[in-house]
Design an enzyme around this catalytic site. Structure first.
Site, PDB file in Angstrom:
ATOM      1  N   ASP A 112     -12.010  -3.964   2.846  1.00 29.53           N
ATOM      2  CA  ASP A 112     -12.729  -2.888   2.750  1.00 29.53           C
ATOM      3  C   ASP A 112     -14.497  -3.215   2.830  1.00 29.53           C
ATOM      4  O   ASP A 112     -15.057  -2.145   3.116  1.00 29.53           O
ATOM      5  CB  ASP A 112     -12.461  -2.113   1.309  1.00 29.53           C
ATOM      6  CG  ASP A 112     -11.328  -1.310   1.245  1.00 29.53           C
ATOM      7  OD1 ASP A 112     -10.975  -0.567   2.528  1.00 29.53           O
ATOM      8  OD2 ASP A 112     -10.579  -1.065   0.252  1.00 29.53           O
ATOM      9  N   CYS A 118       0.808  -1.127   0.078  1.00 27.62           N
ATOM     10  CA  CYS A 118      -0.066  -0.007   0.013  1.00 27.62           C
ATOM     11  C   CYS A 118       0.956   1.237  -0.071  1.00 27.62           C
ATOM     12  O   CYS A 118       0.251   2.348   0.044  1.00 27.62           O
ATOM     13  CB  CYS A 118      -0.921   0.007   1.143  1.00 27.62           C
ATOM     14  SG  CYS A 118      -2.276  -1.268   0.993  1.00 27.62           S
ATOM     15  N   GLN A 147      -8.712 -10.461 -14.591  1.00 25.53           N
ATOM     16  CA  GLN A 147      -8.177 -10.059 -15.890  1.00 25.53           C
ATOM     17  C   GLN A 147      -6.819 -10.172 -15.647  1.00 25.53           C
ATOM     18  O   GLN A 147      -6.149  -9.946 -14.529  1.00 25.53           O
ATOM     19  CB  GLN A 147      -8.593  -8.732 -16.060  1.00 25.53           C
ATOM     20  CG  GLN A 147      -8.026  -7.940 -17.573  1.00 25.53           C
ATOM     21  CD  GLN A 147      -8.548  -8.829 -18.645  1.00 25.53           C
ATOM     22  OE1 GLN A 147      -7.569  -9.741 -19.150  1.00 25.53           O
ATOM     23  NE2 GLN A 147      -9.744  -8.684 -19.188  1.00 25.53           N
ATOM     24  N   GLY A 166     -11.470   9.072  -1.148  1.00 27.89           N
ATOM     25  CA  GLY A 166     -10.770   8.917  -2.041  1.00 27.89           C
ATOM     26  C   GLY A 166     -11.547   7.745  -2.603  1.00 27.89           C
ATOM     27  O   GLY A 166     -12.421   7.070  -2.404  1.00 27.89           O
ATOM     28  N   ASP A 222      -8.958  -2.952  -5.225  1.00 25.68           N
ATOM     29  CA  ASP A 222      -7.434  -2.629  -4.466  1.00 25.68           C
ATOM     30  C   ASP A 222      -6.552  -3.416  -5.518  1.00 25.68           C
ATOM     31  O   ASP A 222      -6.675  -4.462  -5.919  1.00 25.68           O
ATOM     32  CB  ASP A 222      -7.277  -2.955  -3.381  1.00 25.68           C
ATOM     33  CG  ASP A 222      -6.253  -1.805  -2.506  1.00 25.68           C
ATOM     34  OD1 ASP A 222      -5.663  -1.095  -3.404  1.00 25.68           O
ATOM     35  OD2 ASP A 222      -6.003  -1.846  -1.559  1.00 25.68           O
TER      36      ASP A 222
END
Lengths: 387, 387
Positions: free
Chosen positions: A113, A38, A166, A70, A90
């Site tokens: 989160d 992070c 992905q 944010g 994230d």
């Protein structure tokens, strides 16, 4: 949900030996990037400036808890009555060398989160992967395969599945995910209800950035360990401790938010404990200040920070040292906090702490470090358990 | 939903002038990466091999349509009866230089995976952004600001909102998104119902990879344009045509899948038209083969491909040339196809074509190019509209 076959604690203690996986002995996963975990985020002030593009309010700028921090997660009321889509994403870079554990950390970090909002049921995960272009056939297959296994194992622990994602080629190894839940209104904690008299609870100790970086000095033989006169064994133990902690889900902590009527909550990641506390304090309905008077720090990390320039390495004591997959920071009544902590310790086997209090303020909302700050060194329970 | 203030066609025709935005005149967005658009994907066979990690079937490997292609999108039946979470994510690198148009292309490309399944209502989008480390203050703000605006404008066009995301620093500029819809069972098209006698419809011409690359030769003055004796004006026109086409949403094409009872559908992206047709054919309930006997190609791109080595540049004529934000490929009855095409042309202002047929086979399922393949050169309607 069943426990994965691979034990995080055993794996963290064993360390990752590249040669056991058909890789060169000097293979170092974290060399595939110049940034760690992070710590790679675009600075918050830059991001907020850029987001002004969306000045019609159509991009709701909300993070952990819909609280104006944010881009990080969101709650979308659906066409289907009483239901909400809660989503978070994230992605970041490897910060430990074991790709299996990086998979677990990545999944734990993205799920966190949802957990910060009291949402304990994740309906789906997507995996995001940038495969470093310099990774050749064998290394690529080992690294990606182990990463996927770790990511999946923590999805299993969370009672959810990975059903898409992905993969692109990228100069750095890029790891991430998306976690989504379709949650009824009452499955989501209202996170703006902190009241004067509440206390603040933290469910994982801080100091992750110090542990990861000091271990990097050791591993890469940068000379910093000798220069600061550090104890190699203590660095290694702290690194193992934080690795296990980063793999641990905040799911039990999330479920108990409901039982113990949390008034506000967030999770501690890139902006550090104080950064997230500050964001949360500003989002409260009542005009409150969060005062931090107690810092639980991973054992020996306070000593390293003290030995560094300004005696405050990585801004550890001022509370903004970055964490990856950190704990929940929760405001609740004192009585409930005691029970909350007791029950988390019972379920997870790791301690939690009261680290501060909520006060009424006539000034600006926000979070501050108390002048009477107490530091508490948190000994590794993973090493204790083995003794 | 209202049309954005910025016209894609005008913007594509004007070209991006860096100096109009306070950037150096020689600033080239696509230099911030070594790969372009959907050409950056990890090869399909590598990915499928890696995904064998998940041999307990808990990672459902499904793409566009739950049809076993690779990691790309998914349908998750929810705890809430009759509802499904339909999700897709994509990220890639800039392939045009206008960051605003890149934002629109990125959003159109990620939404397309929902549209391929007949899901026309997107409930939420997340934006994924890797900010190239070499982008300095002004360039970063211009590029990211314009990209966000374009992404948001196509979200508006899609009747949805961008409510979260993630931003990290990265060596390359990395662009992407997540699109999610909570859809009732009947909002999702069953995509495995193709029958012998059906025809195949394609809603955007192919040749995108040729157009983007030949424009790159021109712009970077690589000498390739002269070497092959190409017409600069025709290259530019094709590039403008494909830029506008990539920005266009497949949303009307998706809505009409229901009205005209499509039996199967997918969208055409990185594996090229034939790659996606092949995946779709293999997923059908009936033992069928998709036969492609007609290729609509962006004007002049067939000429370029013919002049290249083997007379088949970028594998254009063998059908595997990569597309970014390509059209839908749909199987339906002949009668419905005629009406479907007519109505799409009316709504979108761009043509669609019958490009093949579904045949019963006693051999393997799959898609093939017919020996009697006809090439059809598709003139730019954006330039015609201006005349």
């Amino acid at each position: 949900m069943s426990a994965p076959a691979i034990s995080v604690i055993e794996r963290a203690l064993a360390g990752f030996k590249p040669e056991d996986h058909g890789l060169p002995a000097d293979f170092i996963l974290t060399k595939l990037t110049a940034m760690k975990g992070c710590g790679c985020k675009v600075p918050r002030e830059v991001l907020l400036e850029l987001l002004k593009t969306f000045d019609d309010g159509s991009m709701v700028i909300d993070n952990d808890a819909g609280v104006g921090i944010g881009l990080d997660s969101c709650v979308v009321p659906l066409r289907h009555k009483g239901l909400n889509l809660v989503q978070t994403t994230d992605f970041f870079y490897p910060l430990v060398d074991d790709p299996y554990l990086m998979g677990r950390i990545t999944a734990a970090n993205v799920l966190s989160d949802l957990y910060a909002m009291g949402v304990s049921e994740c309906d789906n995960m997507l995996m995001l992967l940038g495969v470093a272009v310099e990774l050749d056939g064998v290394a690529r297959d080992v690294i990606i395969g182990q990463f996927m296994q770790g990511f999946k194992d923590n999805a299993d622990m969370a009672g959810t599945k990975v059903r898409g994602g992905q993969t692109v080629r990228c100069p750095w190894l890029l790891l991430g995910g998306v976690a989504s839940s379709v949650a009824a209104d009452d499955e989501i904690i209202r996170v703006d209800q902190a009241k004067p008299g509440d206390v603040l609870v933290l469910t994982k100790p801080i100091g992750g950035q110090v542990a990861v970086n000091s271990y990097e000095w050791l591993k890469k033989k940068t000379g910093r360990v000798e220069e600061l006169g550090l104890d190699e064994c203590k660095i290694l133990k702290a690194f193992q401790q934080v690795t296990v902690q980063m793999c641990r889900l905040n799911r039990n902590a999330a479920k108990l938010l409901h039982k113990y009527q949390a008034h506000a909550s967030t999770d501690v990641t890139g902006f550090g404990m104080l950064g997230h506390a500050d964001n949360l304090a500003r989002a409260q309905k009542e005009q409150v200040q969060f005062v931090i008077d107690h810092l639980p720090i991973i054992e020996y990390m306070d000593e390293i920070a003290t030995k560094m320039p300004n005696g405050n390495g990585f801004n550890l004591f001022t509370g903004t040292s970055a964490e990856t997959s950190g704990g929940l920071l929760v405001a609740m009544s004192l009585e409930n906090a005691a029970e909350y902590i007791r029950e988390i310790e019972m379920l997870d086997g790791f301690p939690a702490w009261i680290i501060g209090r909520v006060e009424a303020t006539s000034g600006n909302r926000g979070a501050v470090i108390s002048p009477d700050l107490q530091i508490h060194s948190v000994a590794s329970s993973i090493h204790q358990q083995l003794n």
